[in-house]
Design a protein around this motif. Structure first.
Motif: not given
Length: 243
Positions: A189-203
């Motif tokens: 599971l990616r809960l890291t911030l490295d791409t626009p997709q990561d940002y969408e999930l984390i936000d």
């Protein structure tokens, strides 16, 4: 024993420039991370280790606004940047973190620190064998150990990846891994911030869980993703950049 969390953060990320200051429900991601680290009982301080680049003036400004430490050093020699930050703020023990982990669970950080203090080993982390989701990465070691590393190697790769030399040389340093309990085991599971997709999930996670309070746990995050499996698909195709 003064225990200080160092957060490596800069604005010039290649895949998502400016990511540490992207908004997360009204606050920058870095501010959300600091807010969560403020709930770790064993930490005596938090220091942002950023670069001397003009682009990172805004990172320093945020650190001052948050009332935490800031140290500026080389963009490429991250080891020296973190080590100098530790010395500048009189840290005996470094809790090494990166600014792409705004969802870091305060409880997991505390467990890593407590396990380190109880073990007497040189280096403890939860990433030697990955069992936690990416984004819960926590490494703990004495400043004196990093001093020793700096004296032993000039390899640019070692200096780009702060603790790499430590865990690649178990003949020199004693190592310990903290594994996730079964309910938190989710290494893909990616809960890291490295791409626009990561940002969408984390936000989205912050939006859903902040109403419970800023200290929500990894267990809360995983429960949210189980209840809404479509969220996990937002970034599950993103390739992680392993060291």
């Amino acid at each position: 024993m003064k225990i200080v969390a160092t957060i490596e953060a800069r604005m010039t990320s290649s895949r998502l420039p400016g990511k540490v200051l992207l908004p997360a429900q009204g606050k920058p991601m870095l501010a959300r991370m600091v807010e969560r680290l403020g709930m770790v009982p064993s930490l005596d301080g938090i220091v942002v280790a950023t670069t001397v680049n003009a682009a990172d003036d805004s990172v320093e400004a945020l650190a001052k606004e948050l009332g935490i430490g800031c140290w500026r050093g080389s963009e490429d020699d991250v080891l020296a940047r973190v080590l100098d930050a530790a010395h500048a703020f009189s840290a005996d023990v470094i809790v090494e973190l990166t600014g792409d982990c705004p969802l870091i669970d305060p409880l997991i950080v505390e467990q890593c620190v407590q396990a380190y203090r109880a073990s007497g080993i040189d280096y403890l982390s939860n990433v030697l064998e990955r069992t936690y989701p990416i984004g819960m990465d926590t490494q703990v070691f004495a400043t004196s150990v990093l001093d020793d590393v700096a004296a032993r190697t000039n390899d640019p790769t070692d200096h780009e990846h702060v603790s790499l030399y430590i865990y690649r040389h178990p003949e020199l340093y004693s190592l310990m891994n903290l594994a996730a309990p079964p309910g938190l085991h989710d290494p893909e599971l990616r809960l890291t911030l490295d791409t626009p997709q990561d940002y969408e999930l984390i936000d989205t996670v912050f939006s859903a869980l902040l109403p419970r309070g800023p200290g929500f746990s990894l267990a809360d995050i995983l429960a949210l993703l189980r209840a809404h499996p479509e969220l996990r698909k937002i970034n599950d195709h993103v390739a992680h950049r392993w060291v």
